[in-house]
Design a protein around this motif. Structure first.
Motif, PDB file in Angstrom:
ATOM      1  N   ASP A  14       0.854  -1.170   0.054  1.00 18.00           N
ATOM      2  CA  ASP A  14       0.044   0.072  -0.055  1.00 18.00           C
ATOM      3  C   ASP A  14       0.868   1.209   0.008  1.00 18.00           C
ATOM      4  OD1 ASP A  14       0.820   0.519   2.554  1.00 18.00           O
ATOM      5  OD2 ASP A  14      -0.868  -0.679   3.219  1.00 18.00           O
ATOM      6  N   ALA A  15       0.220   2.509  -0.059  1.00 17.34           N
ATOM      7  CA  ALA A  15       1.163   3.709  -0.255  1.00 17.34           C
ATOM      8  C   ALA A  15       2.019   3.854   1.021  1.00 17.34           C
ATOM      9  CB  ALA A  15       0.029   4.812  -0.201  1.00 17.34           C
ATOM     10  N   ARG A  38      -8.881  12.548  -1.823  1.00 18.33           N
ATOM     11  CA  ARG A  38      -7.616  13.209  -1.864  1.00 18.33           C
ATOM     12  C   ARG A  38      -6.474  12.305  -2.216  1.00 18.33           C
ATOM     13  NH1 ARG A  38      -6.679  18.617  -0.931  1.00 18.33           N
ATOM     14  NH2 ARG A  38      -8.670  19.471   0.081  1.00 18.33           N
ATOM     15  N   SER A  39      -5.604  12.944  -3.223  1.00 17.92           N
ATOM     16  CA  SER A  39      -4.629  11.774  -3.729  1.00 17.92           C
ATOM     17  C   SER A  39      -3.619  11.309  -2.333  1.00 17.92           C
ATOM     18  CB  SER A  39      -3.796  12.375  -4.636  1.00 17.92           C
ATOM     19  OG  SER A  39      -2.589  11.701  -4.970  1.00 17.92           O
ATOM     20  N   LEU A  40      -3.110  10.311  -2.394  1.00 18.02           N
ATOM     21  CA  LEU A  40      -2.240  10.142  -1.323  1.00 18.02           C
ATOM     22  C   LEU A  40      -0.772  10.439  -1.656  1.00 18.02           C
ATOM     23  CD1 LEU A  40      -3.548   6.298  -0.507  1.00 18.02           C
ATOM     24  CD2 LEU A  40      -4.240   8.556   0.804  1.00 18.02           C
ATOM     25  N   SER A  41      -0.577  10.661  -2.797  1.00 16.97           N
ATOM     26  CA  SER A  41       0.957  11.110  -3.572  1.00 16.97           C
ATOM     27  C   SER A  41       1.003  12.802  -3.079  1.00 16.97           C
ATOM     28  CB  SER A  41       1.077  10.597  -4.722  1.00 16.97           C
ATOM     29  OG  SER A  41       0.919   9.388  -4.671  1.00 16.97           O
ATOM     30  N   GLY A  42      -0.109  13.401  -3.473  1.00 16.42           N
ATOM     31  CA  GLY A  42       0.259  14.804  -3.290  1.00 16.42           C
ATOM     32  C   GLY A  42      -0.767  15.606  -2.465  1.00 16.42           C
ATOM     33  N   GLY A  43      -1.790  14.912  -2.186  1.00 13.24           N
ATOM     34  CA  GLY A  43      -2.643  15.541  -1.526  1.00 13.24           C
ATOM     35  C   GLY A  43      -3.692  16.216  -2.032  1.00 13.24           C
ATOM     36  N   GLN A  72      -3.412   7.274 -18.433  1.00 10.95           N
ATOM     37  CA  GLN A  72      -2.005   7.235 -18.078  1.00 10.95           C
ATOM     38  C   GLN A  72      -2.190   7.610 -16.524  1.00 10.95           C
ATOM     39  OE1 GLN A  72       0.507  10.875 -19.201  1.00 10.95           O
ATOM     40  NE2 GLN A  72       1.444   9.027 -20.552  1.00 10.95           N
ATOM     41  N   LEU A  73      -3.197   8.397 -16.151  1.00 12.99           N
ATOM     42  CA  LEU A  73      -3.008   8.652 -14.341  1.00 12.99           C
ATOM     43  C   LEU A  73      -3.246   7.511 -13.739  1.00 12.99           C
ATOM     44  CD1 LEU A  73      -3.215  11.148 -12.480  1.00 12.99           C
ATOM     45  CD2 LEU A  73      -5.705  11.165 -12.738  1.00 12.99           C
ATOM     46  N   LEU A  74      -4.193   6.681 -14.342  1.00 15.44           N
ATOM     47  CA  LEU A  74      -4.301   5.266 -13.607  1.00 15.44           C
ATOM     48  C   LEU A  74      -3.336   4.517 -13.570  1.00 15.44           C
ATOM     49  CD1 LEU A  74      -6.327   3.076 -12.511  1.00 15.44           C
ATOM     50  CD2 LEU A  74      -6.881   2.627 -14.871  1.00 15.44           C
ATOM     51  N   VAL A  75      -2.569   4.189 -14.679  1.00 14.27           N
ATOM     52  CA  VAL A  75      -1.364   3.756 -14.625  1.00 14.27           C
ATOM     53  C   VAL A  75      -0.443   4.127 -13.490  1.00 14.27           C
ATOM     54  CG1 VAL A  75       0.523   2.755 -15.823  1.00 14.27           C
ATOM     55  CG2 VAL A  75      -1.604   2.812 -17.033  1.00 14.27           C
ATOM     56  N   SER A  76      -0.199   5.249 -13.608  1.00 18.87           N
ATOM     57  CA  SER A  76       0.877   6.131 -12.547  1.00 18.87           C
ATOM     58  C   SER A  76       0.511   5.846 -11.149  1.00 18.87           C
ATOM     59  CB  SER A  76       1.225   7.263 -12.929  1.00 18.87           C
ATOM     60  OG  SER A  76      -0.147   8.236 -12.910  1.00 18.87           O
ATOM     61  N   ALA A  77      -0.928   5.852 -11.100  1.00 20.97           N
ATOM     62  CA  ALA A  77      -1.384   5.791  -9.457  1.00 20.97           C
ATOM     63  C   ALA A  77      -1.271   4.227  -9.014  1.00 20.97           C
ATOM     64  CB  ALA A  77      -2.851   6.208  -9.528  1.00 20.97           C
ATOM     65  N   VAL A  78      -1.443   3.485  -9.998  1.00 18.40           N
ATOM     66  CA  VAL A  78      -1.256   2.038  -9.598  1.00 18.40           C
ATOM     67  C   VAL A  78       0.087   1.801  -9.123  1.00 18.40           C
ATOM     68  CG1 VAL A  78      -1.423  -0.209 -10.297  1.00 18.40           C
ATOM     69  CG2 VAL A  78      -3.310   1.150 -10.852  1.00 18.40           C
ATOM     70  N   ALA A  79       0.911   2.232  -9.643  1.00 21.50           N
ATOM     71  CA  ALA A  79       2.546   2.109  -9.367  1.00 21.50           C
ATOM     72  C   ALA A  79       2.738   2.627  -8.161  1.00 21.50           C
ATOM     73  CB  ALA A  79       3.127   2.960 -10.487  1.00 21.50           C
ATOM     74  N   VAL A  80       2.009   3.744  -7.530  1.00 24.70           N
ATOM     75  CA  VAL A  80       2.456   4.080  -6.307  1.00 24.70           C
ATOM     76  C   VAL A  80       1.481   3.896  -5.386  1.00 24.70           C
ATOM     77  CG1 VAL A  80       3.895   6.015  -7.037  1.00 24.70           C
ATOM     78  CG2 VAL A  80       1.618   6.453  -6.735  1.00 24.70           C
ATOM     79  N   ARG A  81       0.505   2.878  -5.541  1.00 27.08           N
ATOM     80  CA  ARG A  81      -0.623   2.604  -4.849  1.00 27.08           C
ATOM     81  C   ARG A  81      -1.417   4.031  -4.368  1.00 27.08           C
ATOM     82  NH1 ARG A  81       1.549  -1.010  -7.144  1.00 27.08           N
ATOM     83  NH2 ARG A  81       1.934  -3.071  -6.163  1.00 27.08           N
ATOM     84  N   ALA A 135     -10.443   6.476 -11.108  1.00 34.24           N
ATOM     85  CA  ALA A 135     -10.307   6.010 -12.542  1.00 34.24           C
ATOM     86  C   ALA A 135     -10.867   4.617 -12.956  1.00 34.24           C
ATOM     87  CB  ALA A 135      -8.729   6.049 -12.888  1.00 34.24           C
ATOM     88  N   ALA A 136     -10.826   3.704 -12.393  1.00 29.20           N
ATOM     89  CA  ALA A 136     -11.361   2.463 -12.512  1.00 29.20           C
ATOM     90  C   ALA A 136     -12.868   2.524 -12.455  1.00 29.20           C
ATOM     91  CB  ALA A 136     -11.108   1.314 -11.273  1.00 29.20           C
ATOM     92  N   LEU A 137     -13.534   3.230 -11.613  1.00 28.48           N
ATOM     93  CA  LEU A 137     -15.056   3.528 -11.502  1.00 28.48           C
ATOM     94  C   LEU A 137     -15.610   4.271 -12.684  1.00 28.48           C
ATOM     95  CD1 LEU A 137     -17.537   2.761  -9.500  1.00 28.48           C
ATOM     96  CD2 LEU A 137     -16.835   5.138  -8.637  1.00 28.48           C
ATOM     97  N   LEU A 138     -14.791   5.142 -13.275  1.00 31.08           N
ATOM     98  CA  LEU A 138     -15.289   5.920 -14.593  1.00 31.08           C
ATOM     99  C   LEU A 138     -16.138   5.004 -15.912  1.00 31.08           C
ATOM    100  CD1 LEU A 138     -15.676   8.567 -15.802  1.00 31.08           C
ATOM    101  CD2 LEU A 138     -13.362   8.278 -16.822  1.00 31.08           C
ATOM    102  N   PRO A 139     -15.213   4.000 -16.190  1.00 33.58           N
ATOM    103  CA  PRO A 139     -15.727   3.294 -17.301  1.00 33.58           C
ATOM    104  C   PRO A 139     -17.016   2.439 -16.898  1.00 33.58           C
ATOM    105  CG  PRO A 139     -13.664   2.522 -16.696  1.00 33.58           C
ATOM    106  CD  PRO A 139     -13.826   3.800 -15.873  1.00 33.58           C
ATOM    107  N   ALA A 140     -17.120   2.092 -15.492  1.00 35.39           N
ATOM    108  CA  ALA A 140     -18.252   1.457 -14.930  1.00 35.39           C
ATOM    109  C   ALA A 140     -19.385   2.121 -15.043  1.00 35.39           C
ATOM    110  CB  ALA A 140     -17.980   0.614 -13.796  1.00 35.39           C
ATOM    111  N   VAL A 141     -19.060   3.334 -14.641  1.00 31.91           N
ATOM    112  CA  VAL A 141     -20.415   4.243 -14.784  1.00 31.91           C
ATOM    113  C   VAL A 141     -20.817   4.684 -16.048  1.00 31.91           C
ATOM    114  CG1 VAL A 141     -20.940   6.684 -13.818  1.00 31.91           C
ATOM    115  CG2 VAL A 141     -19.688   5.260 -12.334  1.00 31.91           C
TER     116      VAL A 141
END
Length: 321
Positions: A30-31, A76-81, A260-269, A277-283
């Motif tokens: 996790d992060a 909020r983003s866990l990386s940058g807040g 691309q935002l999703l891929v980078s977010a997965v890398a840093v959890r 990002a994952a919920l958007l296509p489902a909606v």
């Protein structure tokens, strides 16, 4: 009936949030662990996880996130807040342009393929089935090798200056849009080919063709009305697929969108960003299916006399014959 469709869509949306949250829980690490140095003690990791709110039970975190989603707060983003909504506001326009361009190309290719199938009396279409089975990375590799490498017509990487719109440099859209559109059009053609064949075998269509009516007239009056609802349902499926497919395409071509935002977010959890990002296509898929179902319900509940001219054509044509 309409209320039942709306309630079903809402229930599926809640189920989608549960699936998305469960998928992020299955990510290794996790992060809190990734943001601490490699030799950090267990106490340091525990403090970081507590600071990020990751030490709470999963059920509590899910309910908090779900409550925020319902209120329009993606966290909020866990990386940058930064607020996740602000991150998506920066990237979503580029993804929306790419998805719209891909949808337009998909519609043109599907219409052309179905037109050929119509002229052939509903026969053929095996090429579309085979093309739909080709993985998307293969489409990206072949298109990039041919149009960017061999011919040199298009840029191999779809980079944009910060804050620039892809519409100012439309050439960067071509390869990503084609990569999304080719398998989507093949998939749509394979699904709609059966509906087209059923419509062509209807008695009033056969009668109209025997009377020598022009093919475009037969298509417009007697065939297309039977493709209306299936086409809406396929469009709803493709809408969610196009939005979901941007993650791979944007990563391959370096296109600055939500994928691309999703891929980078997965890398840093960065879980809040991944979840949004994952919920958007489902909606998008669920809303599209709701609109398609509402349109189908409206068509089915229309008075018999206004469902089209198809029921009157066979009687008149039969009498004339």
């Amino acid at each position: 009936m309409i209320l039942r469709l709306v309630v079903r869509t809402a229930a599926l949306a809640v189920a989608a949030t549960a699936v998305v949250f469960a998928a992020t829980e299955l990510l290794p690490g996790d992060a809190g662990q990734l943001r601490t140095p490699g030799r950090a003690s267990a106490e340091d990791i525990a403090r970081e996880r507590e600071r990020l709110g990751l030490d709470r039970p999963a059920a509590v975190r899910y309910l908090d996130w779900l409550y925020g989603v319902v209120r329009g707060d993606l966290g909020r983003s866990l990386s940058g807040g930064r607020p996740v909504a602000a991150l998506f506001a920066e990237r979503l326009p580029a993804t929306a342009v790419l998805a719209a361009a891909s949808a337009a190309v998909t519609a043109l290719l599907t219409a052309a393929a179905l037109g050929v199938t119509y002229l052939r009396g509903g026969r053929g279409g095996s090429a579309a089935t085979g093309l739909a089975a080709v993985p998307q990375p293969v489409h990206a590799a072949v298109l990039g090798a041919v149009f960017a490498g061999l011919l040199g017509w298009l840029p191999a990487v779809s980079l944009l200056p910060p804050g620039a719109s892809p519409l100012t440099e439309p050439e960067v859209l071509v390869l990503p849009a084609l990569t999304l559109a080719l398998p989507s059009a093949a998939f749509a053609t394979a699904l709609l080919r059966g509906a087209l064949g059923d419509a062509l075998r209807r008695p009033h269509v056969t009668d109209a063709r025997l009377r020598g009516l022009p093919a475009p007239l037969v298509l417009r009056r007697h065939v297309l009305p039977f493709l209306y609802v299936p086409a809406l349902q396929v469009t709803a499926l493709l809408a969610g697929g196009l939005v979901a497919g941007t993650a791979l395409v944007e990563t391959v071509f370096g296109y600055p969108g939500t994928g691309q935002l999703l891929v980078s977010a997965v890398a840093v959890r960065d879980v809040p960003v991944v979840q949004a990002a994952a919920l958007l296509p489902a909606v998008v898929l669920l809303l599209g299916m709701l609109l398609a179902d509402l349109a189908a319900h409206r068509t089915a509940s229309a008075p018999h006399a206004t469902r089209g001219t198809s029921t009157a054509v066979p009687q008149n044509a039969g009498g004339s014959l």
